[in-house]
Design a protein around this motif. Structure first.
Motif, PDB file in Angstrom:
ATOM      1  N   GLN A  16       0.852  -1.177   0.000  1.00 20.23           N
ATOM      2  CA  GLN A  16       0.000   0.000   0.000  1.00 20.23           C
ATOM      3  C   GLN A  16       0.890   1.231   0.000  1.00 20.23           C
ATOM      4  OE1 GLN A  16      -2.792   0.175   3.252  1.00 20.23           O
ATOM      5  NE2 GLN A  16      -3.656   2.132   2.607  1.00 20.23           N
ATOM      6  N   THR A  17       0.644   2.138  -0.939  1.00 25.30           N
ATOM      7  CA  THR A  17       1.437   3.363  -1.051  1.00 25.30           C
ATOM      8  C   THR A  17       0.507   4.573  -0.946  1.00 25.30           C
ATOM      9  OG1 THR A  17       1.291   3.263  -3.475  1.00 25.30           O
ATOM     10  CG2 THR A  17       3.257   2.282  -2.446  1.00 25.30           C
ATOM     11  N   PRO A  18       1.043   5.769  -0.704  1.00 26.35           N
ATOM     12  CA  PRO A  18       0.185   6.942  -0.511  1.00 26.35           C
ATOM     13  C   PRO A  18      -0.636   7.292  -1.750  1.00 26.35           C
ATOM     14  CG  PRO A  18       2.415   7.364   0.287  1.00 26.35           C
ATOM     15  CD  PRO A  18       2.466   6.076  -0.469  1.00 26.35           C
ATOM     16  N   PRO A  60      -0.414   3.920  -8.944  1.00 26.00           N
ATOM     17  CA  PRO A  60       0.584   3.780  -7.878  1.00 26.00           C
ATOM     18  C   PRO A  60       1.987   3.501  -8.399  1.00 26.00           C
ATOM     19  CG  PRO A  60      -0.637   1.739  -8.095  1.00 26.00           C
ATOM     20  CD  PRO A  60      -1.263   2.714  -9.073  1.00 26.00           C
ATOM     21  N   GLU A  61       2.206   3.662  -9.689  1.00 27.51           N
ATOM     22  CA  GLU A  61       3.454   3.240 -10.339  1.00 27.51           C
ATOM     23  C   GLU A  61       4.704   3.835  -9.704  1.00 27.51           C
ATOM     24  OE1 GLU A  61       5.444   3.205 -14.815  1.00 27.51           O
ATOM     25  OE2 GLU A  61       3.496   4.155 -14.482  1.00 27.51           O
ATOM     26  N   GLN A  75      -0.664  -4.155  -5.934  1.00 24.27           N
ATOM     27  CA  GLN A  75      -1.487  -3.244  -5.156  1.00 24.27           C
ATOM     28  C   GLN A  75      -2.845  -3.109  -5.830  1.00 24.27           C
ATOM     29  OE1 GLN A  75      -1.317   1.206  -3.096  1.00 24.27           O
ATOM     30  NE2 GLN A  75       0.389   0.545  -4.363  1.00 24.27           N
ATOM     31  N   ILE A  76      -3.896  -3.060  -5.020  1.00 19.07           N
ATOM     32  CA  ILE A  76      -5.242  -2.736  -5.484  1.00 19.07           C
ATOM     33  C   ILE A  76      -5.638  -1.457  -4.770  1.00 19.07           C
ATOM     34  CG2 ILE A  76      -7.654  -3.462  -5.601  1.00 19.07           C
ATOM     35  CD1 ILE A  76      -6.656  -6.368  -5.390  1.00 19.07           C
ATOM     36  N   CYS A  77      -5.914  -0.402  -5.520  1.00 19.69           N
ATOM     37  CA  CYS A  77      -6.139   0.890  -4.870  1.00 19.69           C
ATOM     38  C   CYS A  77      -6.989   1.795  -5.754  1.00 19.69           C
ATOM     39  CB  CYS A  77      -4.805   1.576  -4.574  1.00 19.69           C
ATOM     40  SG  CYS A  77      -3.838   1.960  -6.039  1.00 19.69           S
ATOM     41  N   PRO A  78      -7.610   2.830  -5.140  1.00 16.93           N
ATOM     42  CA  PRO A  78      -8.267   3.856  -5.943  1.00 16.93           C
ATOM     43  C   PRO A  78      -7.234   4.752  -6.606  1.00 16.93           C
ATOM     44  CG  PRO A  78      -8.411   4.421  -3.624  1.00 16.93           C
ATOM     45  CD  PRO A  78      -7.780   3.063  -3.696  1.00 16.93           C
ATOM     46  N   VAL A  79      -7.499   5.174  -7.828  1.00 13.93           N
ATOM     47  CA  VAL A  79      -6.662   6.135  -8.538  1.00 13.93           C
ATOM     48  C   VAL A  79      -7.574   7.220  -9.090  1.00 13.93           C
ATOM     49  CG1 VAL A  79      -4.862   4.456  -9.094  1.00 13.93           C
ATOM     50  CG2 VAL A  79      -6.736   4.807 -10.692  1.00 13.93           C
ATOM     51  N   PHE A  80      -6.985   8.340  -9.499  1.00 15.85           N
ATOM     52  CA  PHE A  80      -7.782   9.523  -9.820  1.00 15.85           C
ATOM     53  C   PHE A  80      -7.267  10.180 -11.101  1.00 15.85           C
ATOM     54  CE2 PHE A  80      -7.528   8.673  -5.352  1.00 15.85           C
ATOM     55  CZ  PHE A  80      -8.816   8.822  -4.886  1.00 15.85           C
ATOM     56  N   ARG A  81      -8.191  10.501 -12.000  1.00 15.90           N
ATOM     57  CA  ARG A  81      -7.847  11.209 -13.230  1.00 15.90           C
ATOM     58  C   ARG A  81      -8.934  12.236 -13.497  1.00 15.90           C
ATOM     59  NH1 ARG A  81      -5.297   6.186 -16.849  1.00 15.90           N
ATOM     60  NH2 ARG A  81      -3.758   5.608 -15.238  1.00 15.90           N
ATOM     61  N   ASP A  82      -8.524  13.477 -13.574  1.00 10.86           N
ATOM     62  CA  ASP A  82      -9.469  14.578 -13.661  1.00 10.86           C
ATOM     63  C   ASP A  82     -10.219  14.569 -14.991  1.00 10.86           C
ATOM     64  OD1 ASP A  82     -10.763  16.735 -12.565  1.00 10.86           O
ATOM     65  OD2 ASP A  82      -9.222  18.196 -13.093  1.00 10.86           O
ATOM     66  N   ASN A  83     -11.470  15.028 -14.942  1.00  9.55           N
ATOM     67  CA  ASN A  83     -12.283  15.245 -16.137  1.00  9.55           C
ATOM     68  C   ASN A  83     -12.521  13.956 -16.932  1.00  9.55           C
ATOM     69  OD1 ASN A  83     -13.810  17.027 -17.707  1.00  9.55           O
ATOM     70  ND2 ASN A  83     -12.158  17.286 -19.187  1.00  9.55           N
ATOM     71  N   GLU A  84     -12.646  12.830 -16.230  1.00 11.48           N
ATOM     72  CA  GLU A  84     -12.919  11.554 -16.893  1.00 11.48           C
ATOM     73  C   GLU A  84     -14.304  11.077 -16.478  1.00 11.48           C
ATOM     74  OE1 GLU A  84     -10.355   8.774 -17.982  1.00 11.48           O
ATOM     75  OE2 GLU A  84      -8.725  10.161 -18.385  1.00 11.48           O
ATOM     76  N   LEU A 133      -5.626  -2.372 -10.318  1.00 15.88           N
ATOM     77  CA  LEU A 133      -4.695  -3.417  -9.887  1.00 15.88           C
ATOM     78  C   LEU A 133      -3.395  -3.191 -10.638  1.00 15.88           C
ATOM     79  CD1 LEU A 133      -3.649  -6.224  -8.875  1.00 15.88           C
ATOM     80  CD2 LEU A 133      -4.877  -7.208 -10.848  1.00 15.88           C
ATOM     81  N   GLU A 134      -2.301  -3.088  -9.904  1.00 16.90           N
ATOM     82  CA  GLU A 134      -0.999  -2.915 -10.559  1.00 16.90           C
ATOM     83  C   GLU A 134      -0.016  -3.886  -9.930  1.00 16.90           C
ATOM     84  OE1 GLU A 134       1.901   0.788 -11.900  1.00 16.90           O
ATOM     85  OE2 GLU A 134      -0.273   0.973 -11.729  1.00 16.90           O
ATOM     86  N   TRP A 135       0.789  -4.562 -10.763  1.00 14.28           N
ATOM     87  CA  TRP A 135       1.807  -5.441 -10.190  1.00 14.28           C
ATOM     88  C   TRP A 135       3.090  -5.420 -11.010  1.00 14.28           C
ATOM     89  CZ3 TRP A 135      -2.059  -8.037 -13.048  1.00 14.28           C
ATOM     90  CH2 TRP A 135      -1.658  -9.046 -13.921  1.00 14.28           C
ATOM     91  N   TYR A 136       4.176  -5.748 -10.318  1.00 20.83           N
ATOM     92  CA  TYR A 136       5.523  -5.736 -10.891  1.00 20.83           C
ATOM     93  C   TYR A 136       6.219  -7.051 -10.592  1.00 20.83           C
ATOM     94  CZ  TYR A 136       4.758  -0.809 -11.656  1.00 20.83           C
ATOM     95  OH  TYR A 136       4.234   0.380 -12.095  1.00 20.83           O
TER      96      TYR A 136
END
Length: 350
Positions: free
Chosen positions: A50-52, A86-87, A103-112, A124-127
């Motif tokens: 989990q990241t900020p 969260p990249e 990580q599974i987390c909320p992400v935000f992109r304006d005007n979408e 969901l992002e993984w490495y």
């Protein structure tokens, strides 16, 4: 992709003003999908992290607009940004810990906003250290198999081939004038000299290489994307180099420079985006600065560069990473047509 006949695709919405747009049945399916994803990675000993959500740096990508937040830090007013993925923070962890992580987390992109977009959505992002793109594609297929409940075969389709099949012109060698002519012939909206879409057609030509990618994106989104992933989930590979973002580049079999990345499409919807990750701080800085220069041309705010990420690049292992849109994936698995059906509250009702 055919859907599971046992999954409900016709939820009944509560009409009261406070009610969610997602049904209780869909909420249970969503919870089960998230549990299955966590089980999938636990079995492979991939660490959940989990990241900020808030960062002092923002995404410089011209086409991803960050949501800013005014905060007070050490009694001083500061501007932070809600992450678009969260990249950056995950790569800092990867540089330090050198282990596979997700990580599974909320992400935000304006005007979408739209049937497939929302300002806030779940990613969901993984490495995977020491994975090639082919390895991460295989793991993606295994994850889809776990979620669908049956083996999944994916179609691999080069960007060049898809573009030529559905647009009829070579995307990497065609002139900007030729791309504009094809777009106008198809009745698509055209750009003005700032690279923005005009409401009415214009004869003004675009002479920058950055705007060349605007034409490619326009043609791809209108003429290629809607045809992808209906028979089989489809991986579009070897994108134009201008779309490399944080990916490596390479020479394709025809001698053209391409980005080492792929995107997954199912039922005409983009579901996932994967990179063979570039771990070169100086090259990334140059890309970020070029992004900001382009943002200025488009009258967009210049974004603060993530210096922590650039410093971490020296210790980042060779790796591939992938981001998956959880909400869209649930849409295609359940056969729903709108993002509102698979999230509790859309931005307009939040």
């Amino acid at each position: 992709m055919s859907q599971d006949p046992n999954l409900s695709t016709s939820p009944t919405f509560d009409k009261s003003p406070y009610a969610p747009t997602m049904s209780l049945a869909m909420a249970r399916q969503r919870a089960q999908m998230l549990a299955s994803i966590r089980q999938f990675f636990a079995q492979r000993e991939v660490l959940e992290v989990q990241t900020p959500l808030l960062s002092q740096a923002g995404n410089t990508d011209t086409f991803l607009q960050s949501v800013s937040a005014n905060v007070t830090y050490q009694d001083k007013p500061c501007r932070y940004y809600l992450h678009t993925s969260p990249e950056f923070a995950m790569k800092r962890l990867l540089a330090s810990w050198q282990v596979a992580m997700y990580q599974i987390c909320p992400v935000f992109r304006d005007n979408e906003i739209g049937s497939r977009h929302n300002i806030e959505f779940t990613m969901l992002e993984w490495y995977q250290p020491h994975y090639e793109l082919s390895d991460i594609a295989d793991e993606l297929a295994q994850l889809l198999e776990a979620l669908y409940g049956y083996p999944v075969i994916m179609n691999h389709y080069r960007y060049v081939d898809a573009f030529m099949d559905f647009v009829g012109i070579h995307p990497l060698t065609a002139s900007i004038d030729a791309l504009q002519a094809v777009a106008e012939d198809k009745g698509l909206p055209v750009f003005n000299t700032s690279g923005r879409l005009d409401e009415q057609p214009s004869n003004e030509k675009i002479d920058s290489e950055n705007s060349r990618q605007d034409w490619l994106d326009l043609l791809f989104s209108h003429s290629v994307e809607p045809n992808l992933g209906f028979d089989l989930p489809t991986l579009i590979t070897e994108y134009p180099p201008a779309t490399a973002a944080l990916a490596k580049t390479a020479i394709d079999k025809d001698g053209n420079l391409v980005a080492k990345r792929f995107e997954l499409y199912i039922d005409g919807i983009e579901i996932a985006n994967a990179y063979d990750e570039l771990a070169d701080g100086s090259a990334l800085r140059e890309r970020f600065e070029q992004d900001n220069a382009l943002r200025q041309q488009h009258d967009l705010p210049v974004m603060p560069i993530d210096e922590h990420l650039l410093a971490a690049c020296d210790d980042l292992p060779p790796c591939s990473g992938i981001a998956v849109g959880i909400d869209r994936l649930l849409m295609v698995i359940t056969g729903t047509k709108s993002l509102q059906e698979v999230i509790a509250f859309s931005s307009g009702r939040a």
